[in-house]
Structure formats: C-alpha cells, structure tokens
Design a protein around this motif. Structure first.
Motif, PDB file in Angstrom:
ATOM      1  N   GLY A 142      36.348  45.822 -32.086  1.00 55.70           N
ATOM      2  CA  GLY A 142      36.120  44.874 -30.993  1.00 55.70           C
ATOM      3  C   GLY A 142      37.174  44.966 -29.925  1.00 55.70           C
ATOM      4  O   GLY A 142      37.412  44.014 -29.191  1.00 55.70           O
TER       5      GLY A 142
ATOM      6  N   GLY B 127      34.657  35.951 -12.828  1.00 52.87           N
ATOM      7  CA  GLY B 127      34.488  35.724 -14.259  1.00 52.87           C
ATOM      8  C   GLY B 127      33.874  34.369 -14.546  1.00 52.87           C
ATOM      9  O   GLY B 127      33.433  33.655 -13.622  1.00 52.87           O
ATOM     10  N   ALA B 128      33.901  34.011 -15.818  1.00 56.49           N
ATOM     11  CA  ALA B 128      33.316  32.734 -16.246  1.00 56.49           C
ATOM     12  C   ALA B 128      33.989  31.557 -15.545  1.00 56.49           C
ATOM     13  O   ALA B 128      33.371  30.507 -15.338  1.00 56.49           O
ATOM     14  CB  ALA B 128      33.454  32.601 -17.761  1.00 56.49           C
TER      15      ALA B 128
ATOM     16  N   THR C 197      32.480  39.907 -14.995  1.00 55.77           N
ATOM     17  CA  THR C 197      32.773  40.152 -16.406  1.00 55.77           C
ATOM     18  C   THR C 197      31.461  40.015 -17.181  1.00 55.77           C
ATOM     19  O   THR C 197      30.456  39.528 -16.646  1.00 55.77           O
ATOM     20  CB  THR C 197      33.752  39.099 -16.956  1.00 55.77           C
TER      21      THR C 197
ATOM     22  N   ALA D 176      30.452  36.337 -17.284  1.00 57.63           N
ATOM     23  CA  ALA D 176      29.807  35.843 -16.058  1.00 57.63           C
ATOM     24  C   ALA D 176      28.372  36.371 -15.951  1.00 57.63           C
ATOM     25  O   ALA D 176      27.457  35.634 -15.548  1.00 57.63           O
ATOM     26  CB  ALA D 176      30.630  36.255 -14.845  1.00 57.63           C
TER      27      ALA D 176
ATOM     28  N   GLN E 187      28.199  44.314 -14.128  1.00 56.70           N
ATOM     29  CA  GLN E 187      29.242  44.119 -15.153  1.00 56.70           C
ATOM     30  C   GLN E 187      30.222  45.299 -15.212  1.00 56.70           C
ATOM     31  O   GLN E 187      29.824  46.458 -15.283  1.00 56.70           O
ATOM     32  CB  GLN E 187      28.597  43.944 -16.525  1.00 56.70           C
TER      33      GLN E 187
ATOM     34  N   SER F  77      39.705  36.265 -17.337  1.00 58.42           N
ATOM     35  CA  SER F  77      40.936  36.257 -18.138  1.00 58.42           C
ATOM     36  C   SER F  77      41.588  37.630 -18.240  1.00 58.42           C
ATOM     37  O   SER F  77      42.799  37.726 -18.395  1.00 58.42           O
ATOM     38  CB  SER F  77      40.628  35.717 -19.539  1.00 58.42           C
ATOM     39  N   GLY F  78      40.753  38.707 -18.174  1.00 53.49           N
ATOM     40  CA  GLY F  78      41.323  40.055 -18.327  1.00 53.49           C
ATOM     41  C   GLY F  78      41.334  40.486 -19.773  1.00 53.49           C
ATOM     42  O   GLY F  78      42.294  41.098 -20.242  1.00 53.49           O
TER      43      GLY F  78
ATOM     44  N   GLN G  28      38.386  44.319 -23.198  1.00 56.30           N
ATOM     45  CA  GLN G  28      37.117  45.011 -22.911  1.00 56.30           C
ATOM     46  C   GLN G  28      36.835  45.040 -21.411  1.00 56.30           C
ATOM     47  O   GLN G  28      36.154  45.929 -20.931  1.00 56.30           O
ATOM     48  CB  GLN G  28      35.952  44.326 -23.627  1.00 56.30           C
TER      49      GLN G  28
ATOM     50  N   VAL H  15      43.405  36.271  -9.294  1.00 61.38           N
ATOM     51  CA  VAL H  15      43.486  34.831  -8.990  1.00 61.38           C
ATOM     52  C   VAL H  15      43.092  34.097 -10.266  1.00 61.38           C
ATOM     53  O   VAL H  15      41.971  34.266 -10.772  1.00 61.38           O
ATOM     54  CB  VAL H  15      42.508  34.445  -7.848  1.00 61.38           C
TER      55      VAL H  15
ATOM     56  N   ASN I 135      44.120  30.283 -12.710  1.00 58.88           N
ATOM     57  CA  ASN I 135      44.969  29.077 -12.798  1.00 58.88           C
ATOM     58  C   ASN I 135      45.790  29.023 -14.089  1.00 58.88           C
ATOM     59  O   ASN I 135      46.537  28.074 -14.303  1.00 58.88           O
ATOM     60  CB  ASN I 135      44.146  27.795 -12.616  1.00 58.88           C
ATOM     61  N   ASP I 136      45.645  30.067 -14.925  1.00 59.21           N
ATOM     62  CA  ASP I 136      46.440  30.131 -16.156  1.00 59.21           C
ATOM     63  C   ASP I 136      47.536  31.191 -15.974  1.00 59.21           C
ATOM     64  O   ASP I 136      47.237  32.386 -15.903  1.00 59.21           O
ATOM     65  CB  ASP I 136      45.505  30.508 -17.321  1.00 59.21           C
TER      66      ASP I 136
ATOM     67  N   GLY J  32      46.537  29.883  -9.241  1.00 63.18           N
ATOM     68  CA  GLY J  32      46.029  28.685  -8.580  1.00 63.18           C
ATOM     69  C   GLY J  32      44.547  28.521  -8.838  1.00 63.18           C
ATOM     70  O   GLY J  32      43.913  29.351  -9.512  1.00 63.18           O
TER      71      GLY J  32
ATOM     72  N   LEU K   3      40.862  28.761  -8.093  1.00 64.04           N
ATOM     73  CA  LEU K   3      40.063  29.687  -7.267  1.00 64.04           C
ATOM     74  C   LEU K   3      39.283  28.946  -6.189  1.00 64.04           C
ATOM     75  O   LEU K   3      38.998  29.502  -5.121  1.00 64.04           O
ATOM     76  CB  LEU K   3      39.149  30.548  -8.147  1.00 64.04           C
ATOM     77  N   ASN K   4      38.932  27.687  -6.457  1.00 65.96           N
ATOM     78  CA  ASN K   4      38.156  26.926  -5.466  1.00 65.96           C
ATOM     79  C   ASN K   4      38.963  26.634  -4.209  1.00 65.96           C
ATOM     80  O   ASN K   4      38.394  26.363  -3.152  1.00 65.96           O
ATOM     81  CB  ASN K   4      37.643  25.629  -6.093  1.00 65.96           C
TER      82      ASN K   4
HETATM   83  C1  LIG Z   1      32.252  45.019 -28.072  1.00 66.70           C
HETATM   84  C2  LIG Z   1      32.550  44.159 -26.877  1.00 66.70           C
HETATM   85  C3  LIG Z   1      32.301  44.675 -25.617  1.00 66.70           C
HETATM   86  C4  LIG Z   1      32.591  43.918 -24.485  1.00 66.70           C
HETATM   87  N1  LIG Z   1      32.373  44.464 -23.257  1.00 66.70           N
HETATM   88  C5  LIG Z   1      32.760  43.770 -22.157  1.00 66.70           C
HETATM   89  C6  LIG Z   1      32.644  44.344 -20.857  1.00 66.70           C
HETATM   90  O1  LIG Z   1      32.142  45.456 -20.682  1.00 66.70           O
HETATM   91  N2  LIG Z   1      33.083  43.618 -19.815  1.00 66.70           N
HETATM   92  C7  LIG Z   1      33.639  42.368 -19.945  1.00 66.70           C
HETATM   93  O2  LIG Z   1      34.039  41.777 -18.924  1.00 66.70           O
HETATM   94  N3  LIG Z   1      33.733  41.805 -21.156  1.00 66.70           N
HETATM   95  C8  LIG Z   1      33.301  42.453 -22.254  1.00 66.70           C
HETATM   96  N4  LIG Z   1      33.392  41.852 -23.482  1.00 66.70           N
HETATM   97  C9  LIG Z   1      33.727  40.406 -23.523  1.00 66.70           C
HETATM   98  C10 LIG Z   1      35.213  40.131 -23.433  1.00 66.70           C
HETATM   99  O3  LIG Z   1      35.792  40.182 -24.708  1.00 66.70           O
HETATM  100  C11 LIG Z   1      35.468  38.738 -22.839  1.00 66.70           C
HETATM  101  O4  LIG Z   1      34.789  37.766 -23.620  1.00 66.70           O
HETATM  102  C12 LIG Z   1      35.027  38.570 -21.402  1.00 66.70           C
HETATM  103  O5  LIG Z   1      35.527  39.641 -20.616  1.00 66.70           O
HETATM  104  C13 LIG Z   1      35.558  37.256 -20.866  1.00 66.70           C
HETATM  105  O6  LIG Z   1      35.059  37.038 -19.576  1.00 66.70           O
HETATM  106  P1  LIG Z   1      35.816  36.116 -18.547  1.00 66.70           P
HETATM  107  O7  LIG Z   1      37.187  36.643 -18.319  1.00 66.70           O
HETATM  108  O8  LIG Z   1      34.911  35.962 -17.378  1.00 66.70           O
HETATM  109  O9  LIG Z   1      35.844  34.701 -19.290  1.00 66.70           O
HETATM  110  P2  LIG Z   1      37.040  33.919 -19.944  1.00 66.70           P
HETATM  111  O10 LIG Z   1      37.753  34.752 -20.918  1.00 66.70           O
HETATM  112  O11 LIG Z   1      36.455  32.625 -20.376  1.00 66.70           O
HETATM  113  O12 LIG Z   1      38.056  33.674 -18.742  1.00 66.70           O
HETATM  114  C14 LIG Z   1      37.865  32.768 -17.699  1.00 66.70           C
HETATM  115  C15 LIG Z   1      39.144  32.726 -16.894  1.00 66.70           C
HETATM  116  O13 LIG Z   1      38.956  31.938 -15.744  1.00 66.70           O
HETATM  117  C16 LIG Z   1      40.139  31.196 -15.516  1.00 66.70           C
HETATM  118  N5  LIG Z   1      39.758  30.003 -14.751  1.00 66.70           N
HETATM  119  C17 LIG Z   1      38.968  28.967 -15.129  1.00 66.70           C
HETATM  120  N6  LIG Z   1      38.832  28.087 -14.127  1.00 66.70           N
HETATM  121  C18 LIG Z   1      39.551  28.562 -13.106  1.00 66.70           C
HETATM  122  C19 LIG Z   1      39.826  28.069 -11.775  1.00 66.70           C
HETATM  123  N7  LIG Z   1      39.265  26.955 -11.337  1.00 66.70           N
HETATM  124  N8  LIG Z   1      40.629  28.802 -10.989  1.00 66.70           N
HETATM  125  C20 LIG Z   1      41.186  29.974 -11.421  1.00 66.70           C
HETATM  126  N9  LIG Z   1      40.963  30.477 -12.663  1.00 66.70           N
HETATM  127  C21 LIG Z   1      40.160  29.767 -13.481  1.00 66.70           C
HETATM  128  C22 LIG Z   1      40.660  30.855 -16.898  1.00 66.70           C
HETATM  129  O14 LIG Z   1      42.055  30.600 -16.867  1.00 66.70           O
HETATM  130  C23 LIG Z   1      40.328  32.132 -17.670  1.00 66.70           C
HETATM  131  O15 LIG Z   1      41.419  33.037 -17.641  1.00 66.70           O
HETATM  132  C24 LIG Z   1      33.103  42.601 -24.630  1.00 66.70           C
HETATM  133  C25 LIG Z   1      33.333  42.089 -25.888  1.00 66.70           C
HETATM  134  C26 LIG Z   1      33.069  42.850 -27.010  1.00 66.70           C
HETATM  135  C27 LIG Z   1      33.349  42.284 -28.364  1.00 66.70           C
END
Ligand SMILES: Cc1cc2nc3c(=O)[nH]c(=O)nc-3n(C[C@H](O)[C@H](O)[C@H](O)COP(=O)(O)OP(=O)(O)OC[C@H]3O[C@@H](n4cnc5c(N)ncnc54)[C@H](O)[C@@H]3O)c2cc1C
Length: 342
Positions: free
Chosen positions: A155, A230-231, A256, A259, A270, A289-290, A293, A307, A309-310, A325, A327-328
């Motif tokens: 994973g 992202g989410a 991501t 999202a 994606q 979050s970064g 994957q 950008v 806020n964490d 900060g 993002l909004n």
């Molecule tokens: C086998 C496998 C393959 C995968 N392949 C991929 C892939 O190809 N691409 C991929 O992206 N993921 C992939 N994933 C999923 C990956 O592990 C993460 O779950 C995903 O990348 C998380 O997406 P995210 O960063 O959008 O969400 P989150 O991890 O939920 O991050 C959201 C971020 O937004 C920030 N945030 C929230 N509100 C605000 C605000 N108002 N202002 C500023 N910041 C804010 C938070 O601090 C947080 O850091 C894979 C997972 C597995 C197991």
C-alpha cells in the motif's frame, strides 16, 4: 535448473497503435539505454504490427541499437495469444537478459503471459530500474549486474527492490510518465532486423468487429502547469476555484484520488500511483495531504507550491513554496494576484 542468461541485450517492447509508437516505448528506451550502457550491451526494440517499418528510425533515434520487426497483417490489432507467441519466439531466439514493457492495458496483458510461458520473473509497475549486485545471505551466493526492480509495496508503505537472480529474462512493466522522455537524436544509427513468426487462426481467437478508443478528457502529462485539489477543498462547488486558478495560469486542474472518488472532478484528472504520473514545471497542491501514493505521481515536478492548513502535512516535505493557511482565503487571493498580473 533453468539456464540463466546474463549476457544478452536490454529489450523494450515497443507498443504501437495504427503505426504510431506509444510514448511509453520512448520513455522505456531512455532507461533501457542507461541500463544497457552500464551492462555494456545493446538495446533492442521489438515492434510487431501490420505496417510498422516507418517507425523503426524513430525507435533508433530514441536509443535502440537494433529494432526487431515482425510485420504481419494478423498482428494489426493486439491480441494476447498472437503477441505472446511473437515475443516468446524472439526471446528464445535472441536471448535478451532484460525485457521492459509499458504498464499500459496491452503491456499489462502481454508481460504476464510472456513471463508465464518463459517461466521468467516479472515485476509490475516499477517506479525505478537500476543495475546492481546482490548476495544471498543464506548461501553466500553472489549475483552481479542484476536488474533492480524498484516499486512501492504494501500500500505504498515501503519501497521494495525486487530481483530475479535465477530466471531469465528479467522483466518489468513501467507506467507511462514514470521515466523521463529522452531527447531523440537524429544522428543515431541502428540496425533493423526483419523477423517472421508463423501465426495461424488458433493464435487469433478473437474477431475484432469495431475498435472504439475513448480519449481522456485531459492530457495531464503534456501540461506545464497543474493545479491539483484534494479532499480538503470540501465540495464539487468549491472545486470551481481549482479550475479558476488553473485557467488563470493557463494550466489544467488535477486531483487526488480522494477528491476524484468524492466526485469533485473526473477520474481522468487523478494524479498518483494509480492515476497519471506528471512532471510539470509548476504543480500547485491545494488542500491535499501529500500521501505517498499521490507523491508517486507528482514529486518530480520542477516547482511545487503547497497550500494546506496543517503545518505537518506531508506535502510540505516535497514543496518548494509552502503556504500554511485556509485554502478558502489563500486561493481567491492567488487567483486575484494572477489576474492582476496578466
Ligand atoms: C494502492 C493505493 C493507490 C492509491 N493511489 C492514489 C493515487 O493515484 N493518487 C492519490 O492521490 N491517492 C492515491 N491513493 C490514496 C492515498 O493514500 C490518499 O488517501 C489520498 O491521496 C488522500 O487524498 P487527499 O490528500 O485529497 O485527502 P486527505 O488525505 O484527506 O487530505 C486532505 C488535506 O486537506 C487539508 N485541508 C483540509 N481543509 C483545508 C483547508 N480549509 N485549507 C487548507 N487545507 C485543508 C488537510 O490538512 C489535509 O492535509 C492510493 C491509495 C492506495 C492504497
């Protein structure tokens, strides 16, 4: 005991469609060239199809020393059995030590079939390929110049190096965009070797009536500026600001997996291990979050702005510019600033 061949060439299966070589073949040739130079052997490209002679020169320009062609109208469309037969026949005849395939739908279908027939090893979706040595601790046996097949495993929690010391050829698939595209060299010289493999109706069990190809809604790989959300963006409506910033910068939006799964944008957008691998000049990561994957698909971007806020978000570990900060508040200001500049 299977004879292990460590003398042969480094081969690339050059996937083509209607006489046009897919980009992944050129990317693989770039890495094959480096591996072969380290081993002191030649690079071979294998191409099969109906009308393929015109592209041999291109394969040489991208790094092949030899191009093995199998031209046959029965090979116009990819089919598992016929292409497996061609690859196995050529591997048996010329004994390459390494064979690389794109992790495309075709490569993902073909490589395991060839591996199974040849009783060879195969590592899927490698993110790096190197040449190195290995000692088996139990027996003290030393193996030199092996293909180190590197990829995330469990994973994405570890980066595994997989070797294949007692089988040949050593084989791997690599996803498009993972290896950098080499510059073609129009002065390179190479040899074109015509091969023939006899095929019968048995090798073509599928009758293709019509071919329909769905084009992706976006070409992320070709984009120099990518704005990824992202989410954390929170909703499909709020994702509009990702589009707005991308448009203002003359770039494209991306996302991501989280999202895309939430329906903020289509799956074609994606980026990451199971999405597209990109290397733009500028990658703006917003509210993501970064995760490892995600980073697998964008960490080679030339400049990364994040950008979030964490302050502990992992994306900040790879970002060149960090904006901590909400993002909004930040993104509308970014859009305003860009619009004022242009
Ligand atoms: C086998 C496998 C393959 C995968 N392949 C991929 C892939 O190809 N691409 C991929 O992206 N993921 C992939 N994933 C999923 C990956 O592990 C993460 O779950 C995903 O990348 C998380 O997406 P995210 O960063 O959008 O969400 P989150 O991890 O939920 O991050 C959201 C971020 O937004 C920030 N945030 C929230 N509100 C605000 C605000 N108002 N202002 C500023 N910041 C804010 C938070 O601090 C947080 O850091 C894979 C997972 C597995 C197991």
């Amino acid at each position: 005991m299977i004879e292990v061949n460590r003398q042969g060439e480094v081969w690339v299966f050059a996937e083509q469609h209607l006489g046009k070589v897919e980009d992944i073949a050129f990317e693989l040739l770039g890495r094959a060239r480096e591996l072969a130079d380290k081993l002191g052997v030649k690079v071979g490209a294998v191409i099969a199809g109906d009308s393929i002679k015109s592209v041999c020169e291109e394969l040489i320009q991208y790094g092949a020393d030899k191009v093995y062609t199998v031209e046959n109208n029965l090979l116009e469309h990819y089919q598992t059995n016929s292409y497996t037969k061609v690859l196995c026949a050529l591997i048996e005849k010329h004994k390459p030590q390494i064979v690389l395939y794109g992790a495309s739908p075709v490569g993902r279908d073909l490589a395991p079939r060839v591996a199974s027939k040849m009783k060879a090893g195969l590592t899927a979706d490698c993110t790096d390929l190197q040449i190195g040595n290995h000692e088996i601790k139990k027996t003290g046996e030393k193996h030199e110049n092996l293909l180190l097949q590197i990829r995330p495993a469990f994973g994405g929690n570890i980066i595994a190096t997989i070797i294949n010391y007692d089988r040949w050829p050593q084989m791997a698939t690599v996803r498009e965009g993972v290896m950098p595209m080499p510059e073609p060299d129009s002065k390179r010289k190479g040899e074109v070797i015509d091969e023939s493999v006899s095929l019968s109706a048995e090798d073509l069990p599928i009758e293709i009536i019509e071919e329909v190809r769905r084009e992706k809604s976006v070409n992320l790989k070709a984009s120099r500026i990518i704005v990824a959300g992202g989410a954390g963006v929170g909703s499909k409506e709020n994702f509009r600001m990702i589009w707005d910033l991308a448009n203002a910068l003359g770039g494209v939006p991306a996302a991501t997996r989280a999202a895309a799964d939430l329906g903020y944008i289509g799956k074609d957008y994606q980026v990451g291990q199971t999405g597209t691998t990109v290397r733009p000049s500028l990658y703006i990561a917003i509210g993501l979050s970064g995760a490892i994957q995600h980073q697998a698909g964008m960490s080679e971007s030339k400049k990364i702005i994040a950008v979030n806020n964490d302050p502990d978000a992992p994306i900040f570990d790879v970002a060149h510019y960090k904006v901590c900060g909400d993002l909004n508040e930040v993104v509308p200001q970014m859009i305003k600033a860009v619009k004022e500049k242009v």
